[in-house]
Scaffold this active site. Structure first.
Site, mmCIF file in Angstrom:
data_model
loop_
_atom_site.group_PDB
_atom_site.id
_atom_site.type_symbol
_atom_site.label_atom_id
_atom_site.label_comp_id
_atom_site.label_asym_id
_atom_site.label_seq_id
_atom_site.Cartn_x
_atom_site.Cartn_y
_atom_site.Cartn_z
ATOM 1 C CG LEU A 151 -2.194 0.866 0.996
ATOM 2 C CD1 LEU A 151 -3.085 0.467 -0.031
ATOM 3 C CD2 LEU A 151 -2.818 0.976 2.287
ATOM 4 N N GLY A 152 1.898 1.326 -1.043
ATOM 5 C CA GLY A 152 2.450 2.628 -1.376
ATOM 6 C C GLY A 152 1.745 3.517 -2.126
ATOM 7 C CB ILE A 154 1.332 1.982 -7.360
ATOM 8 C CG1 ILE A 154 2.252 2.951 -7.863
ATOM 9 C CG2 ILE A 154 0.724 1.201 -8.309
ATOM 10 C CD1 ILE A 154 3.544 2.090 -8.636
ATOM 11 N NE ARG A 231 10.947 -3.337 -11.533
ATOM 12 C CZ ARG A 231 10.599 -2.109 -11.664
ATOM 13 N NH1 ARG A 231 9.344 -2.086 -12.324
ATOM 14 N NH2 ARG A 231 11.268 -1.141 -11.872
ATOM 15 C CG ASP A 255 2.620 -3.382 -17.510
ATOM 16 O OD1 ASP A 255 2.451 -3.214 -18.654
ATOM 17 O OD2 ASP A 255 3.144 -2.432 -16.959
ATOM 18 C CD GLU A 260 9.438 -6.828 -17.799
ATOM 19 O OE1 GLU A 260 10.141 -5.763 -17.852
ATOM 20 O OE2 GLU A 260 8.882 -6.770 -17.081
ATOM 21 C CG HIS A 278 7.791 -2.960 -17.512
ATOM 22 N ND1 HIS A 278 8.771 -3.795 -17.009
ATOM 23 C CD2 HIS A 278 7.310 -1.938 -16.846
ATOM 24 C CE1 HIS A 278 9.040 -3.004 -15.832
ATOM 25 N NE2 HIS A 278 8.165 -1.925 -15.743
#
Length: 313
Positions: A151-152, A154, A231, A255, A260, A278
């Site tokens: 819960l930062g 974002i 991530r 995403d 990647e 991403h």
């Protein structure tokens, strides 16, 4: 060897090449890691970096004048910050500059997956929509339970959006956050078991590598969904793919990936997955802000002034 009359700033990855002109306009000599010469390495004062890409200690040790790593991204999981700080190297990042955009993308993945939007589009485009035939109905999001891992900035933005849809929101993180006004689950496993949709929005580090494991995935379950905008390292991707294939997990919206770019063939026969490359934080608005902040951090550092967005200790 003659030192460069201009401060040398290193671009760490080819994706950052568009920043070269702006750096040169600020009066710096720009070196590029993929073609770095020993003479340039000896003079590098700052690195402009894409934070998720590893910067090995042995490479940094070969830059004797280095003092700053300015990450254009919010994440900095490719940088060993404690190691850098122990050597007196400053590390900055794009603090909170794309949280709203990433949250929008997370909600977009959730809706697209939950309501079968991409499958519906394919049905229309392929001619599969015939008279009297539609896709089977899906449950509404209103009244469903959404769990947020991390819960930062974002995670909070995701929670606000989900509540606007009438969803019930809970969260889990390793530390309490007094005053957030939302229930914190006793564990990630409990959060997953109580959630219809689990959104992964935490900062990645070694403590949460593959923390969303088989047990957590199965706790979300055959009727649930996992969305990841953090991530790829946080999810056991093999376990997630296996669970989607055999129905132990209902759906996923991703995403970010373990590797990647992720190989297309890895996902060719994986059902009920909405995938994006991403791109959650990469809006034209947020990229401008992130690049500008990285450039300003370089300017401040090379001017001997405090940087504006250091990574929290």
């Amino acid at each position: 060897m003659i030192s460069s009359p201009k401060p040398v700033v290193l671009l760490s990855n080819q994706m950052l090449s568009p920043m070269q002109q702006a750096l040169e306009a600020q009066g710096y000599e720009v070196a590029r890691r993929w073609e770095l010469t020993p003479q340039q390495a000896a003079e590098v004062r700052a690195i402009v970096h894409a934070g998720e890409i590893p910067l090995p200690a042995e490479f940094l040790e070969g830059l004797p004048k280095l003092g700053l790593i300015a990450c254009v991204s919010v994440g900095y999981d490719g940088v060993d910050v404690p190691w850098c700080r122990a050597l007196g190297l400053e590390v900055t990042h794009a603090q909170g500059l794309n949280a709203e955009d990433v949250a929008d993308h997370a909600i977009g993945l959730m809706i697209a997956g939950w309501r079968n939007l991409t499958a519906g589009e394919a049905m229309v485009r392929s001619g599969g929509w015939q008279k009297g035939e539609r896709m089977g109905p899906r449950p509404s999001l209103r009244g469903r339970k959404l769990g947020v891992m991390g819960l930062g900035a974002i995670g909070e933005a995701v929670a606000v959006r989900a509540e606007a849809f009438g969803m019930e929101v809970a969260w889990w993180g390793p530390r309490e956050k007094p005053g957030v006004g939302r229930p914190r689950a006793e564990s990630l496993l409990k959060l997953a078991a109580d959630s219809d949709v689990l959104v992964v929005a935490c900062r990645a580090d070694e403590t949460n590598r593959k923390m969303v494991d088989q047990a957590v995935i199965e706790a979300v379950g055959a009727r649930g969904m996992i969305v990841n905008v953090a991530r790829g390292s946080i999810i056991d991707e093999d376990a997630l793919i296996a669970a989607l294939k055999d129905g132990r997990l209902g759906r996923a919206g991703l995403d970010v990936f373990e590797t990647e770019p992720t190989p297309a063939e890895r996902w060719a026969d994986v059902p009920n997955a909405v995938l994006t490359p991403h791109s959650a934080g990469g809006t034209s608005d947020s990229v401008v802000r992130m690049v500008a902040q990285a450039l300003e951090n370089v300017r401040l550092f090379l001017s001997g002034e405090p940087v504006m967005s250091p990574v929290a200790a």
